[in-house]
Design an enzyme around this catalytic site. Sequence first.
Site, PDB file in Angstrom:
ATOM      1  N   TRP A  99       0.882  -1.192   0.000  1.00 20.74           N
ATOM      2  CA  TRP A  99       0.000   0.000   0.000  1.00 20.74           C
ATOM      3  C   TRP A  99       0.909   1.228   0.000  1.00 20.74           C
ATOM      4  CZ3 TRP A  99      -1.851   2.550   4.986  1.00 20.74           C
ATOM      5  CH2 TRP A  99      -2.841   3.500   4.735  1.00 20.74           C
ATOM      6  N   ASP A 136      -0.164  -5.627   9.553  1.00 24.19           N
ATOM      7  CA  ASP A 136      -1.200  -4.663   9.216  1.00 24.19           C
ATOM      8  C   ASP A 136      -2.420  -5.481   8.779  1.00 24.19           C
ATOM      9  OD1 ASP A 136      -2.835  -2.653   8.420  1.00 24.19           O
ATOM     10  OD2 ASP A 136      -1.444  -1.709   7.027  1.00 24.19           O
ATOM     11  N   LYS A 148     -12.847  -0.990   6.466  1.00 22.08           N
ATOM     12  CA  LYS A 148     -13.403  -1.846   5.420  1.00 22.08           C
ATOM     13  C   LYS A 148     -14.444  -2.812   5.981  1.00 22.08           C
ATOM     14  CE  LYS A 148      -9.663  -0.212   3.490  1.00 22.08           C
ATOM     15  NZ  LYS A 148      -9.428   0.592   2.339  1.00 22.08           N
TER      16      LYS A 148
HETATM   17  C1  LMR Z   1      -6.812   1.925  -0.446  1.00 21.67           C
HETATM   18  O1  LMR Z   1      -5.777   1.250  -0.455  1.00 21.67           O
HETATM   19  O2  LMR Z   1      -7.396   2.261  -1.482  1.00 21.67           O
HETATM   20  C2  LMR Z   1      -7.436   2.323   0.860  1.00 21.67           C
HETATM   21  O3  LMR Z   1      -6.730   1.771   1.908  1.00 21.67           O
HETATM   22  C3  LMR Z   1      -7.663   3.770   0.983  1.00 21.67           C
HETATM   23  C4  LMR Z   1      -6.426   4.557   1.291  1.00 21.67           C
HETATM   24  O4  LMR Z   1      -6.434   5.276   2.289  1.00 21.67           O
HETATM   25  O5  LMR Z   1      -5.432   4.489   0.554  1.00 21.67           O
END
Ligand code: LMR
Length: 423
Positions: free
Chosen positions: A153, A234, A270
Amino acid sequence: MALRSVISRRLTKMSWCGTRSVSTWWRNVEPAPKDPILGVTEAFLADPSPDKVNVGVGAYRDDNGKPVVLECVREAERRIAGNLNMEYLPMGGSVDMIDKTLKLAYGENSDLIKGKRIAAVQALSGTGACRVFAEFQKRFSPDSQIYIPVPTWSNHHNIWRDAHVPQRTFHYYHPETKGLDFASLMDDVKNAPSGSFFLLHACAHNPTGVDPTEEQWKEISYQFKVKGHFAFFDMAYQGFASGDPEKDAKSIRIFLEDGHLIGCSQSYAKNMGLYGQRVGCLSLVCEDEKQAVAVKSQLQQIGRPMYSNPPVHGALLVSTILGEPDLKELWLKEVKGMADRIIGMRTSLRENLENLGSPLSWEHITNQIGMFCYSGMTPEQVDRLTNDFHIYMTRNGRISMAGVTTGNVGYLANAIHEVTKPT
Ligand code: LMR
């Protein structure tokens, strides 16, 4: 001249000087780059096309493409209406919410919880939990670094960067198979200096949707033990991988069975759809209660100058839902419903692409799990999807399957086929 008039003229002069000198130091500030995920939403909202599709941000939509408030949340709101005062929560957050949240990650009958060996604070969702942990890592292990999976991420990089923790990466994903590269993962774990910090996605990896199997988690845990590594999990998608939050905590439970002292970030964005409520939890397993008390006090102290204490409303919703058996049952059903709709859309997207005669393999769409499909599309192909078809997604080729519906899956498949077909 009257005294009042002199004072007023001096004040006017001071504030004018103040304004001029203040404006000089930020005059040259450049606009920040757009966030690779949230920037996609901004671009989507600005597009007037009636055909537009948003498969960028990881936020669940129903089959009409509309945001969802879970029925268990609506009912919890009804039950708490009027009972809520607006007092501050304690610095560490809602004790009741934390207790119930730990049980989701560590198990209903966890001896660690009973033995008060877990230091935990309410956090501003998963991002806040990671950010407080990163700060704690910097403060109490100042020379350590963090191993982050490639890809991860995008905000993980920002979080540890802002805490001034150096970042290293480890392999995880195989670009050819679009599945797990277990051999490289294990090599990187073995080759990292003993006692390294690793960031692991507990389930439903973001962005790849590629998770180790139970057997593979056991091997990873064993190797972590051999090397004395520290695992920080996480867990932003508990329930979204299998539809069952209990099953999705398996990676964590395996590490606990092996006696690891792990860290964990949990989020209700989520799995309860509480995106904007910013409710989550940061926990660290300690050797004993005394250590847990000390660690918790330090986590609270990190939070105090950042945000003082966490917000109350989302925490009360969570503890109401998890504390009332009928609401908990409803929640579990609704989580499964969201996971199942996404699984159905994976099958449909793959079938549509195959029916269009795409010569490429789209097996990974159904092999990957959770909210995302890591499609393998290049940034240039994604740009074509956006420019020619008004389809919005992150440039790394991640498709938020939560934004795919029976109404747009055909259009999406056709556009993907157009931009990926060999010329
Ligand atoms: C995502 O990966 O789209 C979500 O976790 C929203 C974000 O805050 O990035």
